[in-house]
Design a protein around this motif. Structure first.
Motif, PDB file in Angstrom:
ATOM      1  N   MET A   1       0.862  -1.187   0.000  1.00 30.10           N
ATOM      2  CA  MET A   1       0.000   0.000   0.000  1.00 30.10           C
ATOM      3  C   MET A   1       0.889   1.224   0.000  1.00 30.10           C
ATOM      4  N   THR A   2       0.759   2.123  -0.934  1.00 32.19           N
ATOM      5  CA  THR A   2       1.564   3.341  -0.893  1.00 32.19           C
ATOM      6  C   THR A   2       1.055   4.410  -1.798  1.00 32.19           C
ATOM      7  N   SER A   3       1.919   5.164  -2.411  1.00 31.94           N
ATOM      8  CA  SER A   3       1.500   6.447  -2.849  1.00 31.94           C
ATOM      9  C   SER A   3       2.242   7.039  -4.017  1.00 31.94           C
ATOM     10  N   ARG A   4       2.017   7.915  -4.774  1.00 25.95           N
ATOM     11  CA  ARG A   4       2.375   9.173  -5.044  1.00 25.95           C
ATOM     12  C   ARG A   4       2.732  10.159  -6.068  1.00 25.95           C
ATOM     13  N   TYR A   5       3.547  10.744  -6.468  1.00 30.36           N
ATOM     14  CA  TYR A   5       3.805  12.074  -6.979  1.00 30.36           C
ATOM     15  C   TYR A   5       3.496  12.335  -8.433  1.00 30.36           C
ATOM     16  N   SER A  59      15.077  10.389   3.223  1.00 26.34           N
ATOM     17  CA  SER A  59      14.547  10.400   1.865  1.00 26.34           C
ATOM     18  C   SER A  59      13.276  11.234   1.859  1.00 26.34           C
ATOM     19  N   GLY A  60      12.879  11.673   0.662  1.00 23.26           N
ATOM     20  CA  GLY A  60      11.690  12.514   0.592  1.00 23.26           C
ATOM     21  C   GLY A  60      11.155  12.660  -0.819  1.00 23.26           C
ATOM     22  N   ASP A  61      10.001  13.302  -0.914  1.00 23.36           N
ATOM     23  CA  ASP A  61       9.336  13.598  -2.184  1.00 23.36           C
ATOM     24  C   ASP A  61       9.318  12.392  -3.133  1.00 23.36           C
ATOM     25  N   PRO A  62       8.727  11.272  -2.707  1.00 24.22           N
ATOM     26  CA  PRO A  62       8.733  10.080  -3.558  1.00 24.22           C
ATOM     27  C   PRO A  62       7.892  10.253  -4.810  1.00 24.22           C
ATOM     28  N   ILE A 124      17.113   9.805  -7.211  1.00 27.72           N
ATOM     29  CA  ILE A 124      17.159   8.488  -7.840  1.00 27.72           C
ATOM     30  C   ILE A 124      15.930   8.290  -8.723  1.00 27.72           C
ATOM     31  N   ARG A 125      16.135   7.831  -9.951  1.00 24.10           N
ATOM     32  CA  ARG A 125      15.035   7.539 -10.867  1.00 24.10           C
ATOM     33  C   ARG A 125      15.180   6.107 -11.396  1.00 24.10           C
ATOM     34  N   GLY A 126      14.157   5.673 -12.148  1.00 24.31           N
ATOM     35  CA  GLY A 126      14.184   4.337 -12.714  1.00 24.31           C
ATOM     36  C   GLY A 126      13.720   3.252 -11.764  1.00 24.31           C
ATOM     37  N   LEU A 127      13.053   3.634 -10.677  1.00 21.07           N
ATOM     38  CA  LEU A 127      12.550   2.661  -9.704  1.00 21.07           C
ATOM     39  C   LEU A 127      11.142   2.224 -10.071  1.00 21.07           C
ATOM     40  N   GLN A 128      10.668   1.174  -9.402  1.00 21.67           N
ATOM     41  CA  GLN A 128       9.319   0.663  -9.623  1.00 21.67           C
ATOM     42  C   GLN A 128       8.335   1.378  -8.702  1.00 21.67           C
ATOM     43  N   PRO A 129       7.101   1.605  -9.141  1.00 23.10           N
ATOM     44  CA  PRO A 129       6.117   2.270  -8.281  1.00 23.10           C
ATOM     45  C   PRO A 129       5.666   1.387  -7.117  1.00 23.10           C
ATOM     46  N   ALA A 130       5.214   2.056  -6.060  1.00 19.46           N
ATOM     47  CA  ALA A 130       4.621   1.388  -4.890  1.00 19.46           C
ATOM     48  C   ALA A 130       5.515   0.273  -4.361  1.00 19.46           C
ATOM     49  N   THR A 131       6.793   0.568  -4.210  1.00 15.34           N
ATOM     50  CA  THR A 131       7.771  -0.452  -3.841  1.00 15.34           C
ATOM     51  C   THR A 131       8.675   0.056  -2.720  1.00 15.34           C
ATOM     52  N   ASP A 132       8.954  -0.810  -1.745  1.00 16.42           N
ATOM     53  CA  ASP A 132       9.921  -0.504  -0.700  1.00 16.42           C
ATOM     54  C   ASP A 132      11.335  -0.678  -1.247  1.00 16.42           C
ATOM     55  N   ALA A 147      18.642   2.720   5.424  1.00 17.36           N
ATOM     56  CA  ALA A 147      17.314   3.321   5.617  1.00 17.36           C
ATOM     57  C   ALA A 147      16.322   2.746   4.609  1.00 17.36           C
ATOM     58  N   ARG A 148      15.065   2.749   5.013  1.00 18.64           N
ATOM     59  CA  ARG A 148      13.976   2.336   4.126  1.00 18.64           C
ATOM     60  C   ARG A 148      13.344   3.563   3.489  1.00 18.64           C
ATOM     61  N   THR A 149      12.929   3.422   2.242  1.00 18.92           N
ATOM     62  CA  THR A 149      12.105   4.428   1.602  1.00 18.92           C
ATOM     63  C   THR A 149      11.047   3.713   0.779  1.00 18.92           C
ATOM     64  N   ARG A 150      10.174   4.464   0.141  1.00 14.89           N
ATOM     65  CA  ARG A 150       9.103   3.847  -0.641  1.00 14.89           C
ATOM     66  C   ARG A 150       8.695   4.788  -1.760  1.00 14.89           C
TER      67      ARG A 150
END
Length: 556
Positions: A1-5, A59-62, A124-132, A147-150
């Motif tokens: 479950m997550t979010s965003r931008y 981390s911020g602004d996912p 950082i770019r090129g990541l998968q959405p809604a992923t830890d 650290a964890r981010t999402r």
């Protein structure tokens, strides 16, 4: 479950004396800082010249495909925040799908220099959405904590739910940041929202807890220069509870006044003496530079913090900057608060907000809002309660019907925004607010004078302070004493207010589904106790399509 931008659209950016709110007029403060006392205030480190990550990682602004990573390297012991010294240092980072950092998806490096106070950002770019994801920085053979981010959900994703921690108003000298520790103990946050006053600008002892300093600020003087603001940010980033929360989830932050100076506006601040404390333009520029160096926040247009993030089809989040463009606060509640030539948002930002709310195709429209938008009248509060409440809010203590630092002081902007929501049938708008050091659950009426006969255009959840003085602290009475008397009077005079707690410190947890947005309010036991406990206090929700707040009796 997550979010965003969703990246923000590109908006165009656009002395008279007044009583100080929680401060007094002062002479120019000394800005020279001795390295010894500051170094002693930093976390312990080995007696070596090896680089050290003394200020944690964050981390911020996912985004659906990325996130902003942050750290600060201390390359040698004397390269403390604000010192302007220390060698250039290569800092590398690694991002992986697992906490052991074996399934690596991104890595890179940059050079940290004294020019940016040895702070480091990696977008950082090129990541998968809604992923830890998990990440770590390294320098000179030293590794940071992991650290964890999402990331946010894809823009078109059907998201079943989102959960955010919500905080504001954390004054270092007033106590310990246990609210951050209790949020960090959770494992269910997509992100956490900081709604302003991440730091405070006062000199040591000027604004503590019931006139007592729990732990001293650094530098000891009121912060005025770039070095001062850097040192103060560095001081806050040594807090173990704040570091722990940054390790657990990405932050989405906006600034309010104390990142600059109390009751800041575009041309000055109540807590700024032009000339004796330098120029406001120089102080504001220094504060903004230090903020963007030390916070995992992407600058939006013209170096401000207003921007928009998207969390799939469930919610978007419009984040406001209510300090950079506002007119000076009105001296009284009569006349000038209704002046259409005065603005809180600035024309470009208000147009951007209106356009974004109208164009939104998400289920919920969240607005990160640093000062309360709901109207507020004192009603028949007795003088012994009215005067300290007015002092806390920065109002003339002889009597006034509005807090002129909030949307009440800029009624034309508020009227235009709420009329826009109503005339365009824009529903499910929820304002998320800090600043006032109290907890509130409000409907946002189009016309407070005739409410509840008039419509409610939106709802608002206001989060109390992490440590900054509540009303009971100002009055210096036991917690709960003031709220028991003041809350019923406030609610009687403001029928759109479903709940107000004037006395307790804490944080919120916002949970969003397609059917409702719910705020769970938590309180901490004692801001002066490093081991303070946390307890659920109340919950309120707004059901989809209602634009009304209702109480619910269980946290999510």
């Amino acid at each position: 479950m997550t979010s965003r931008y969703r990246p923000a659209e590109a908006p165009q950016s656009l002395n008279s004396s007044s009583p100080r709110r929680r401060t007094v007029v002062k002479a120019a403060a000394a800005t020279a800082v001795l390295a010894g006392p500051l170094a002693a205030a930093l976390p312990a480190r080995a007696a070596t010249d090896a680089p050290a990550f003394l200020h944690g990682v964050a981390s911020g602004d996912p985004l659906p495909d990325g996130v902003l990573l942050w750290t600060r390297i201390t390359p040698v012991p004397e390269a403390i925040p604000g010192s302007g010294t220390g060698p250039d240092t290569v800092v590398s980072w690694i991002v992986a799908r697992d906490k052991a950092l074996t399934d690596v998806v991104a890595k890179g490096s940059t050079t940290a220099t004294a020019t940016s106070d040895h702070t480091v950002k990696a977008d950082i770019r090129g990541l998968q959405p809604a992923t830890d994801y998990w990440f770590r920085f390294s320098a000179g053979g030293t590794d940071s904590p992991v650290a964890r981010t999402r990331t946010a959900p894809a823009a078109d994703a059907a998201v079943p739910g989102l959960r955010f921690g919500v905080v504001s108003c954390a004054n270092w000298e007033a106590g310990y940041f246990s609210a951050y520790r209790h949020l960090a103990a959770r494992s269910d946050l997509d992100a956490w929202l900081h709604l302003g006053d991440y730091i405070y600008e006062y000199k040591s002892g000027e604004y503590g807890t019931r006139d007592r300093v729990v732990r001293p600020h650094a530098p000891a003087n009121e912060i005025l220069t770039l070095a001062d603001y850097r040192i103060r940010h560095g001081r806050y980033k040594t807090d173990p509870d704040l570091q722990a929360l940054h390790l657990k989830a990405p932050v989405v932050a906006i600034w309010d006044d104390h990142e600059f100076a109390d009751n800041a506006w575009s041309g000055g601040a109540v807590n700024h003496t032009e000339g004796a404390e330098g120029t406001w333009a120089a102080r504001q520029a220094a504060a903004k530079q230090a903020y963007f160096e030390w916070m995992p926040v992407r600058p939006a247009i013209a170096g401000t913090t207003y921007r928009r993030l998207r969390f799939g089809k469930l919610a978007d989040l419009s984040l406001l900057d209510l300090r950079s463009f506002r007119s000076q606060q009105a001296a009284t509640a009569s006349g000038s608060v209704d002046d259409p030539d005065r603005t809180l948002t600035g024309r470009a930002q208000l147009d951007w907000l209106k356009a974004g709310l109208k164009a939104s195709d998400t289920k919920w429209r969240l607005v990160g809002n640093s000062v309360m938008i709901s109207p507020f009248s004192f009603g028949s509060l007795s003088a012994d309660l009215f005067k300290p409440l007015a002092k806390l809010l920065g109002l003339p203590q002889e009597g006034i019907a509005a807090n002129t630092d909030q949307w009440d002081g800029y009624t034309d902007d508020r009227r235009e925004l709420l009329s826009h929501l109503r005339s365009n049938a824009i529903g499910n708008t929820v304002f998320l607010t800090g600043d006032i050091h109290m907890s509130w659950a409000n409907d946002v009426p189009v016309d407070a004078g005739t409410y509840p006969l008039s419509a409610s255009a939106a709802t608002e959840f206001v989060i109390t302070s992490v440590t900054s003085d509540n009303l009971d602290d100002v009055v210096k009475v036991p917690e709960g004493t003031v709220s028991a008397i003041a809350a019923p009077v406030i609610q009687a005079a403001n029928r759109h207010v479903h709940w107000v707690d004037t006395d307790r410190h804490g944080y919120g947890v916002l949970d969003i589904t397609a059917d409702r947005a719910q705020m769970d309010y938590y309180v901490t036991s004692d801001r002066t106790n490093v081991n303070a406990t946390s307890a659920w206090a109340r919950s309120y929700r707004t059901r989809s399509g209602t634009q009304k707040v209702e109480r619910t009796y269980d946290p999510v």
